[in-house]
Design an enzyme around this catalytic site. Sequence first.
Site, PDB file in Angstrom:
ATOM      1  N   GLY A 187       1.257   4.961  -3.705  1.00  0.00           N
ATOM      2  CA  GLY A 187       0.470   5.349  -4.823  1.00  0.00           C
ATOM      3  C   GLY A 187      -0.537   6.741  -4.395  1.00  0.00           C
TER       4      GLY A 187
ATOM      5  CB  CYS B 291      -0.505  -6.351  -6.787  1.00  0.00           C
ATOM      6  SG  CYS B 291       0.068  -7.039  -8.667  1.00  0.00           S
TER       7      CYS B 291
ATOM      8  N   GLY C  87       3.116  -0.190  -7.184  1.00  0.00           N
ATOM      9  CA  GLY C  87       3.713  -0.441  -5.931  1.00  0.00           C
ATOM     10  C   GLY C  87       2.426  -0.351  -4.855  1.00  0.00           C
TER      11      GLY C  87
ATOM     12  CD  GLU D 230      -0.815  -5.394  -0.985  1.00  0.00           C
ATOM     13  OE1 GLU D 230      -0.436  -4.416  -1.070  1.00  0.00           O
ATOM     14  OE2 GLU D 230      -1.080  -5.869  -2.167  1.00  0.00           O
TER      15      GLU D 230
ATOM     16  CE  LYS E  55      12.343   4.516  -7.119  1.00  0.00           C
ATOM     17  NZ  LYS E  55      13.217   3.355  -6.694  1.00  0.00           N
TER      18      LYS E  55
ATOM     19  CD  GLU F  56      -1.779  -1.460 -13.147  1.00  0.00           C
ATOM     20  OE1 GLU F  56      -2.679  -2.304 -12.339  1.00  0.00           O
ATOM     21  OE2 GLU F  56      -2.051  -1.308 -14.244  1.00  0.00           O
TER      22      GLU F  56
ATOM     23  CD  GLU G  56       2.243   3.565   3.757  1.00  0.00           C
ATOM     24  OE1 GLU G  56       2.009   2.426   3.638  1.00  0.00           O
ATOM     25  OE2 GLU G  56       2.682   4.448   4.617  1.00  0.00           O
TER      26      GLU G  56
HETATM   27  P1  NAD Z   1       6.358   0.623  -2.754  1.00  0.00           P
HETATM   28  O1  NAD Z   1       5.032   1.329  -2.765  1.00  0.00           O
HETATM   29  O2  NAD Z   1       7.056   0.800  -1.340  1.00  0.00           O
HETATM   30  O3  NAD Z   1       7.388   1.017  -3.689  1.00  0.00           O
HETATM   31  C1  NAD Z   1       7.071   1.142  -5.012  1.00  0.00           C
HETATM   32  C2  NAD Z   1       8.181   1.935  -5.688  1.00  0.00           C
HETATM   33  O4  NAD Z   1       7.926   3.353  -5.251  1.00  0.00           O
HETATM   34  C3  NAD Z   1       9.580   1.696  -5.563  1.00  0.00           C
HETATM   35  O5  NAD Z   1      10.277   1.948  -6.513  1.00  0.00           O
HETATM   36  C4  NAD Z   1       9.990   2.796  -4.529  1.00  0.00           C
HETATM   37  O6  NAD Z   1      11.239   3.172  -4.512  1.00  0.00           O
HETATM   38  C5  NAD Z   1       9.069   4.030  -4.951  1.00  0.00           C
HETATM   39  N1  NAD Z   1       8.754   5.003  -3.941  1.00  0.00           N
HETATM   40  C6  NAD Z   1       8.775   4.999  -2.605  1.00  0.00           C
HETATM   41  N2  NAD Z   1       8.500   6.189  -2.146  1.00  0.00           N
HETATM   42  C7  NAD Z   1       8.223   6.960  -3.180  1.00  0.00           C
HETATM   43  C8  NAD Z   1       7.670   8.396  -3.082  1.00  0.00           C
HETATM   44  N3  NAD Z   1       7.534   9.027  -2.127  1.00  0.00           N
HETATM   45  N4  NAD Z   1       7.457   8.886  -4.320  1.00  0.00           N
HETATM   46  C9  NAD Z   1       7.751   8.150  -5.584  1.00  0.00           C
HETATM   47  N5  NAD Z   1       8.164   6.857  -5.482  1.00  0.00           N
HETATM   48  C10 NAD Z   1       8.267   6.314  -4.417  1.00  0.00           C
HETATM   49  O7  NAD Z   1       5.956  -0.796  -3.081  1.00  0.00           O
HETATM   50  P2  NAD Z   1       6.898  -2.172  -2.937  1.00  0.00           P
HETATM   51  O8  NAD Z   1       7.105  -2.389  -1.461  1.00  0.00           O
HETATM   52  O9  NAD Z   1       8.031  -1.947  -4.000  1.00  0.00           O
HETATM   53  O10 NAD Z   1       5.822  -3.317  -3.663  1.00  0.00           O
HETATM   54  C11 NAD Z   1       4.956  -3.920  -3.059  1.00  0.00           C
HETATM   55  C12 NAD Z   1       3.545  -3.465  -3.502  1.00  0.00           C
HETATM   56  O11 NAD Z   1       3.333  -3.101  -4.657  1.00  0.00           O
HETATM   57  C13 NAD Z   1       2.345  -3.960  -2.789  1.00  0.00           C
HETATM   58  O12 NAD Z   1       1.583  -3.185  -2.215  1.00  0.00           O
HETATM   59  C14 NAD Z   1       1.908  -4.613  -4.088  1.00  0.00           C
HETATM   60  O13 NAD Z   1       0.461  -4.917  -4.036  1.00  0.00           O
HETATM   61  C15 NAD Z   1       2.078  -3.687  -5.203  1.00  0.00           C
HETATM   62  N6  NAD Z   1       2.144  -4.159  -6.424  1.00  0.00           N
HETATM   63  C16 NAD Z   1       1.066  -3.751  -7.394  1.00  0.00           C
HETATM   64  C17 NAD Z   1       1.030  -4.385  -8.533  1.00  0.00           C
HETATM   65  C18 NAD Z   1      -0.246  -4.169  -9.445  1.00  0.00           C
HETATM   66  O14 NAD Z   1       0.010  -4.582 -10.779  1.00  0.00           O
HETATM   67  N7  NAD Z   1      -1.183  -3.694  -8.937  1.00  0.00           N
HETATM   68  C19 NAD Z   1       2.154  -5.222  -9.232  1.00  0.00           C
HETATM   69  C20 NAD Z   1       3.011  -5.373  -8.407  1.00  0.00           C
HETATM   70  C21 NAD Z   1       3.121  -4.735  -7.040  1.00  0.00           C
END
Ligand code: NAD
Length: 510
Positions: A244, A295, A239, A396, A185, A261, A242
């Site tokens: 996560g 991230c 992602g 963040e 997804k 991650e 929160e």
């Molecule tokens: P996000 O957590 O808002 O979304 C990530 C994904 O999760 C999206 O595809 C979203 O549609 C999905 N999602 C949202 N709600 C969900 C739920 N309830 N259940 C399952 N899936 C759901 O993150 P974002 O805004 O897309 O990305 C930014 C974040 O990602 C930042 O916090 C960043 O630090 C983190 N990030 C971490 C890494 C890493 O490797 N550690 C890499 C890239 C980004």
Amino acid sequence: MSDSETASKLYNLYIGGAWRAGRAERYAPTYNPATGEALAQVAQADADDAHEAILAARGAFDEGPWPQMTPAERSRILLQLADALQEYEAELADLEMANAGCTWRKSHLLDIPVGLLHFRYFAELADFDMLEPVPQITFPTLSYNFVRREPIGVCGQIIPWNFPFLMAVWKIAPALAAGNTVVLKPASLTPLSALRMVEIIAETDLLPPGVLNLVTGPGDVVGQALTQSPLVDKIAFTGSTEVGREVMRQAASTVKKVTLELGGKSPNILLDDAELDIAVDGSLWAVFMHNGQACESGTRLFVPASLYDEFVARLVDRARRLVVGLPEDGMTDLGPLISRSQLERVERYIEIGLAEGAQPALLGRRPSAPELACGHFIGPTIFTDVRNDMRIAQEEIFGPVLAVIRYERLEDAIRMANDTIYGLAAGVWSADVDRAIKVAEQLRAGTVWINDYHMISAEAPFGGYKQSGIGRELGTWGLLEYTEVKHIHVALTRPRAARFWYDIVAPRLD
Ligand code: NAD
Ligand code: MN
């Protein structure tokens, strides 16, 4: 193709080896964050669509040939996929630039070439030795023991918007390399490069149907369908911390394997013997690469008091010269943020920093150039006199905002660097490598770069300590996260094989 034609391009769901609309036939536009233009219409799946994709992946795992193939066979197919993707490198880079707002330099020199490199790395690694010996066991009976690495099963993979192509590769490639089947997804804001990638893979016809599925749609609908389905064996999520936490809670009901991650607030520590020219530019690269939307971004810069004024002056002088502009301009350093809400979030944090008493040595504003008016642009911000307990040093921001923190003694810097819920990455700048390594050893982070930053390699593990995540991606560590461990015990002594039965249990039966 004109803009209106491009915007009318429809992307469907890829389920069981075929493209189709969602049941509700709903589509949502996806945009160019630099211009606000719609780029394409993308299918919005509901929970039933997601369930069908899960069933397709389940069938392909339980009955299909993919998990049964030899590692060498899978490796050969994945290498052919890597070749196929390579042919579209330029198109994929343009797509990433348009949909994710990555600068030309980042999309064309980093995102796609590195993504392709990482795909090829896992394609080669797929031909791995699934058998591992166990040290000779002599108690209670002589036996031969070995461990077999097996695929976990159906993997639900959820990725963020900041590095859409690279994140898709980091998910799909190791999962397939280990013999799993996948439902991916993509992030709702940036689905295009993953969609195109799956189109290219689909056109090769090399993967058995159902091995790779792609479902676009809202995270709380499609993502949740994946995290909660009893037919999914593992969730790999990248992602925010929160979401996560929420993913982990949801996955708990069926005790899925989970790798996460998540976010970061990475410290970047200047030692008093650092080579300053390199450290100035390195620290700007650490925080402002992709506007701080990474991230691992080095968002907290620790500077010794003895160098503080000089270093800050040089930092601000260089940062002023960074170019905010359209991504396709090769001179642009900072393109747009991903969305209006992300821009507003960054501005909110700048207000918070000012209210907390941090000094704006450089204050980022929305640029006035007319060609940037419809995009989500903002200049870089450098806050000095930041205390590590301020919100701008703890939360963040995910934008081009640097918090500079003064330290007196190195042990104070290390203590403050570790005083965070996160632990993804860190940087250390010093001419004395021994000293830098000693600092690196004390940092609670999954990656520490010494005299460099953002150097993420296919062969090295990447992932977080503390609330930055669980598990590792990349390298053999990343591959093994997609395997189950099976111990097989072969008795070597007969007829006394079941020794406990004869010696301990059976005598009572006499
Ligand atoms: P996000 O957590 O808002 O979304 C990530 C994904 O999760 C999206 O595809 C979203 O549609 C999905 N999602 C949202 N709600 C969900 C739920 N309830 N259940 C399952 N899936 C759901 O993150 P974002 O805004 O897309 O990305 C930014 C974040 O990602 C930042 O916090 C960043 O630090 C983190 N990030 C971490 C890494 C890493 O490797 N550690 C890499 C890239 C980004
Ligand atoms: Mn989000």
